[in-house]
Design an enzyme around this catalytic site. Sequence first.
Site, short mmCIF file in Angstrom:
data_model
loop_
_atom_site.label_atom_id
_atom_site.label_comp_id
_atom_site.label_asym_id
_atom_site.label_seq_id
_atom_site.Cartn_x
_atom_site.Cartn_y
_atom_site.Cartn_z
NE ARG A 147 3.45 6.72 11.00
CZ ARG A 147 4.10 7.66 10.36
NH1 ARG A 147 4.59 8.70 11.00
NH2 ARG A 147 4.29 7.58 9.06
NE ARG A 163 -3.39 0.32 2.72
CZ ARG A 163 -3.24 0.92 3.91
NH1 ARG A 163 -2.60 0.31 4.87
NH2 ARG A 163 -3.72 2.12 4.11
CE LYS A 213 1.96 -4.80 6.29
NZ LYS A 213 1.38 -3.54 5.90
#
Length: 328
Positions: A325, A121, A186
């Site tokens: 965030r 992305r 991630k």
Amino acid sequence: MQQDQLQSLLAVLADGEYHSGSELGELLGVSRTAVWKHLQKLAELGVALDSSRGRGYRLPGGMELLAAESISAQLPEGGLSLALEVLPLVDSTNTRLMANAEQLPAGAVCIAEQQSAGRGRRGRTWVSPFARNLYFSMLWRFDGGAAELEGLSLAVGVCIAETLESFGLTGITLKWPNDVLVENKKLAGILLEMSGDPAGTCHLVIGVGINVEMSLAAATGIDQPWVDVASLARVQGCERVSRNALCAGVLARLAALLEDYPEQGFADWRERWMMRAAFLGAPVRLITATQETLGTLTGVDKSGALVLSTAAGEQLFYGGEVSLRPES
Ligand code: BTN
């Protein structure tokens, strides 16, 4: 270098046993010099080969290669029929399906051992080393236009999280809109792309990348904290997770999701997304191209929009190129 020869060579070496240069040459119908060049190529791809004088070459520990037959065999009977294609190398599985979206049937799936131009992305690169992880995309078609897809990318995150949990992994969270994380690192990413008529028939490509056993050499190219399935499984005392089984698990859930989504929509998925929401109740900063918003993450609404409680009251955000965030 011929891809099919490289693939055949790997298929032989995948058993982890020693194979002599002449045996490999005979199996492939090529000279020993050609075998040696292929072995060099595999080493360049990060495949750790062992060689021993007199015994030949082996892949210590063997290797599980992706195989359409193995994945199909693990899909539930009676589910949607998927057309699987497994490639050793592609630029990007999403790019390949997007480029052929008009011609391919809904349910076409492209799976690759390696991507030379994997995309994430917000213009990021998705690091895609050979035979380590999962990179695949599925094509689907919707007649009711883009409106029918509201919240879908969040539901895809739920499919991935639930599949990983079915292998015994825990601690998986979803960061809005659809990052799959463990301890804020991630584990998997999702890239949804659309073409066609936004008010009519549109083609949707759902791209999924899951870090399964990331190579440390390749990982130097990752620009964010990451984690992989193999290390989580070790730490959490789970069995080794098969890439073919993991791929089949996600595909089966995606097929079920896509079949029902036009009628069902996100509402039925909301609860399953919320129970895994990262930073729920915590202060966060939401960054878009034009503004930054500070607030407390209170969840997502029934359309999948992010709900932040801010100094100016409750604010909703509907996706696009945003980044979320934790605010410390
Ligand atoms: C993200 O940035 O979080 C999204 C990553 C999506 C990566 C997958 S890998 C398979 C498919 N092909 C691509 O080029 N990207 C997606």
